[in-house]
Structure formats: structure tokens, C-alpha cells
Scaffold this active site. Structure first.
Site, PDB file in Angstrom:
ATOM      1  N   ILE A 179      47.633  46.380  34.534  1.00  0.00           N
ATOM      2  CA  ILE A 179      46.093  46.031  35.011  1.00  0.00           C
ATOM      3  C   ILE A 179      46.574  46.184  36.748  1.00  0.00           C
ATOM      4  O   ILE A 179      47.694  45.639  37.062  1.00  0.00           O
ATOM      5  CB  ILE A 179      45.442  44.666  34.791  1.00  0.00           C
ATOM      6  CG1 ILE A 179      46.342  43.647  35.026  1.00  0.00           C
ATOM      7  CG2 ILE A 179      44.955  44.728  33.308  1.00  0.00           C
ATOM      8  CD1 ILE A 179      45.575  42.300  34.522  1.00  0.00           C
ATOM      9  N   ASP A 180      45.722  46.497  37.568  1.00  0.00           N
ATOM     10  CA  ASP A 180      45.774  46.566  38.953  1.00  0.00           C
ATOM     11  C   ASP A 180      46.477  45.360  39.644  1.00  0.00           C
ATOM     12  O   ASP A 180      46.000  44.142  39.076  1.00  0.00           O
ATOM     13  CB  ASP A 180      44.589  47.025  39.506  1.00  0.00           C
ATOM     14  CG  ASP A 180      44.083  48.276  39.171  1.00  0.00           C
ATOM     15  OD1 ASP A 180      44.904  49.116  38.779  1.00  0.00           O
ATOM     16  OD2 ASP A 180      42.861  48.597  39.362  1.00  0.00           O
ATOM     17  N   ARG A 181      47.117  45.346  40.531  1.00  0.00           N
ATOM     18  CA  ARG A 181      47.761  44.348  41.267  1.00  0.00           C
ATOM     19  C   ARG A 181      46.820  43.184  41.884  1.00  0.00           C
ATOM     20  O   ARG A 181      46.702  41.978  41.436  1.00  0.00           O
ATOM     21  CB  ARG A 181      48.175  44.986  42.520  1.00  0.00           C
ATOM     22  CG  ARG A 181      49.037  43.734  43.620  1.00  0.00           C
ATOM     23  CD  ARG A 181      49.418  44.349  44.725  1.00  0.00           C
ATOM     24  NE  ARG A 181      50.534  43.149  45.353  1.00  0.00           N
ATOM     25  CZ  ARG A 181      51.571  43.532  45.953  1.00  0.00           C
ATOM     26  NH1 ARG A 181      51.877  44.748  46.234  1.00  0.00           N
ATOM     27  NH2 ARG A 181      52.417  42.603  46.660  1.00  0.00           N
ATOM     28  N   THR A 187      43.615  42.821  40.423  1.00  0.00           N
ATOM     29  CA  THR A 187      42.851  42.316  39.137  1.00  0.00           C
ATOM     30  C   THR A 187      43.749  41.422  38.480  1.00  0.00           C
ATOM     31  O   THR A 187      44.934  41.108  38.262  1.00  0.00           O
ATOM     32  CB  THR A 187      42.716  43.500  38.291  1.00  0.00           C
ATOM     33  OG1 THR A 187      42.173  44.613  38.756  1.00  0.00           O
ATOM     34  CG2 THR A 187      41.898  43.058  36.950  1.00  0.00           C
ATOM     35  N   ARG A 206      36.302  50.379  38.127  1.00  0.00           N
ATOM     36  CA  ARG A 206      36.172  50.789  39.729  1.00  0.00           C
ATOM     37  C   ARG A 206      35.643  51.728  40.002  1.00  0.00           C
ATOM     38  O   ARG A 206      34.438  51.765  40.784  1.00  0.00           O
ATOM     39  CB  ARG A 206      37.595  50.529  40.358  1.00  0.00           C
ATOM     40  CG  ARG A 206      38.358  49.155  39.932  1.00  0.00           C
ATOM     41  CD  ARG A 206      39.705  49.401  40.615  1.00  0.00           C
ATOM     42  NE  ARG A 206      39.897  49.416  42.050  1.00  0.00           N
ATOM     43  CZ  ARG A 206      41.065  49.427  42.714  1.00  0.00           C
ATOM     44  NH1 ARG A 206      42.221  49.411  42.270  1.00  0.00           N
ATOM     45  NH2 ARG A 206      41.017  49.686  43.814  1.00  0.00           N
TER      46      ARG A 206
END
Length: 307
Positions: free
Chosen positions: A143-145, A147, A244
Site C-alpha cells: 500500500i502507498d507510503r 496510506t 486515487r
């Protein structure tokens, strides 16, 4: 003369774990409190935190872990010497094959050219090596940094490949919470498009089937005010930056997501949280379900509206 046996101190009885079987569905902490009414809530929260509770012989530390009828809960009152918990990481489930963490926003899943040390992967690698220097951690998904939320790792390569190769059938549900700009008045909706990543690492959305990989996102509005909406988002596909980009597509970008159209940074982070994960355990075949609370920084966007 009468012989007398030397006095010996009575052996201190070891405190055996207390066990009970779940009769009705409910959160773990509530069930433990009901099962041990003479124990303080503070103590019961501590044994959860310190890895002294097992559900069907698997350690669980998540207070709101949902128990199912028939499951066996074992509580050990003797505090052993648990492995040192990795600083900055909340491990909510661990067994011999997998580890699930609640990743904080701002922490990378895995190393990049700029950040090679402080990542979820590095912290967990150090953690498992405390037990055995030969132990390893394997990345299953990311998962994104910016998030936060649930992230699954494998503890051996076979389990990693099993999950990844059967992803569509193993992973039953991935639920996110998204705080987005503007008021979304419809209760629910579905966004479908084809996503493609550019050389500049920006993902673009198109209705052209030849322009990328198909992505489908379902959302439900939980709360809204004149400035923001709180959505529950379920992924039918798991493409990079899918939520996103799809929020940008409908004109309601995720708050703080300047890369995909947001103009506001009201909480100092991305308004995206991986809240729920439901999957079939790759070894036991058991259906596992985990859910976390919504971060306070996200809910504050809506609490202010009710003051």
C-alpha cells in the site's frame, strides 16, 4: 527417635491458560471481558497487547478481532518473554505462515532508491530474526507510503507464491476508507476504467480497453458535509493507485492527494486507509477477517461539522 522429613516449600503452581469456546459472534476483547468478569479491563487489554491470547492456536492482539461461534480462545496469565515488538508497527495477527500489520501513514512498505532502511519490510525482518536469524519476511502486496492500514506479509516463500498466484480467489475482500474533497450526494456508485502508468510514475485513466488494465472500484458514502465526503471503498481489482485515480475521475480526489488533483491538505496526510481484509488462509483454508478503526485524523474532518 522419630524421624521427621525435612520441610520443603510447596511448589508454586504454574498458571495454566484459561480456555473458552465462542458461542456467539462478537469482538475479541468483549468476549474476554465476559468470560473473565473478575479480571480488570486493564489486565485483559494488557494480555492482548502482550501476545498472551490465542484464537484457534493463533496469536491475536487486535481488540476488535471478530470471533466466530466454535472458535477456541486461550488466555495465558503468565507473561512470558515475548519477542520485542518492532517500534512503530502494530502487529495485529501472526502465525507460522503470515503476519498482518496496521501500517501507519508515512511508512514505506518496501525500500526505494531514497529510503532503504525504515520500511515495514525492514522492521518486520528485524523482528522475525530475533527468534531465529534464518527467518525471513516476504512481501505479498503493497500500500502507498501515505496510506495507512492492513498489510499482509508471508513468513516463507511458498506461502507468498501461493497467495500471489491465487490472489483473485484467496483475497475475498479489501475495504478502504477514503476521505475525498467535496460532497458526494449519491449513496453508492461504481467506477470502471482502464489504467496505465506513465514513465513518470503517474497512472492515467481511460475508457479505451487497449490503453491499460481494467480497474473496477465500488464505493458507498458513509458521511458527508459541504467540504468532504467519507467513503467505504471496495476493490474488485487491485491496480496501482486505483482508488486515487478513480476518485479523481469523478471529480472528488482523495484529500491531500496533490498527485491526483487534490488542492487541500487538511490532515497532513493522504485521506486513505486500508480498513478491512478478508482472505482464505493459504495453509489452513480458514476464512480470516480483519478490520481496523478509522484513523482519528480522518474522522476529525467530519467531527468538526457536528460541533
Amino acid at each position: 527417635m522419630k524421624k521427621t522429613r525435612p520441610r520443603t516449600r510447596p511448589k508454586k503452581k504454574a498458571t495454566n491458560p484459561d480456555t473458552f469456546t465462542v458461542d456467539q459472534e462478537g469482538p475479541l476483547l468483549e468476549k474476554i471481558i465476559a468470560a473473565f468478569p473478575h479480571k480488570s479491563r486493564k489486565l485483559l487489554k494488557a494480555v492482548l497487547r502482550d501476545q498472551q491470547v490465542q484464537v484457534n492456536r493463533k496469536t491475536v492482539t487486535q481488540f476488535d478481532h471478530l470471533l466466530k461461534p466454535g472458535q477456541v480462545v486461550e488466555v495465558s496469565w503468565d507473561k512470558s518473554s515475548p519477542k520485542k515488538r518492532p517500534h512503530g508497527l502494530n502487529i495485529i495477527f501472526e502465525d507460522d505462515d503470515i503476519i498482518i500489520i496496521n501500517k501507519p501513514a508515512g511508512l514505506l512498505t518496501v525500500a526505494t532508491d531514497k529510503e532503504k532502511r525504515k520500511t515495514a519490510y525492514a522492521l518486520l525482518s528485524e523482528y522475525v530474526k530475533l527468534e531465529n536469524p534464518e527467518n525471513k519476511i516476504f512481501i505479498v502486496h503493497r500500500i502507498d507510503r501515505e496510506t495507512s492500514g492492513l498489510l499482509l506479509f508471508a513468513k516463507n516463500e511458498k506461502i507468498k507464491h501461493t497467495i500471489q498466484e491465487t490472489w483473485l480467489t484467496t483475497i475475498r475482500e479489501r475495504t478502504y476508507i477514503a476521505a475525498v474533497e467535496g460532497e458526494i450526494k449519491q449513496e453508492s456508485g461504481t467506477i470502471s476504467s482502464y489504467l496505465n502508468e506513465s514513465k513518470a510514475f503517474i497512472v492515467y485513466s481511460s475508457q479505451n480497453p487497449k490503453a491499460g488494465k481494467k480497474a473496477i472500484t465500488h464505493y458507498k458514502t458513509l458521511k458527508s458535509n459541504k467540504d468532504f465526503s467519507l467513503l467505504q471503498v471496495n476493490l474488485e481489482t487491485g491496480r496501482k493507485h486505483q482508488i486515487r485515480v478513480h476518485m479523481q475521475d469523478i471529480g472528488h480526489p482523495v484529500v491531500g492527494d496533490t498527485k491526483y488533483g487534490s488542492k487541500l491538505k487538511p490532515i497532513g496526510r493522504l485521506g486513505l486507509h486500508a480498513q478491512g481484509l478478508v482472505f482464505t488462509h493459504p495453509k489452513t483454508g480458514e476464512l480470516c477477517s480483519f478490520k481496523t478503526g478509522i484513523p482519528a485524523k480522518i474522522t476529525q474532518l467530519f467531527d468538526q461539522d457536528q460541533e
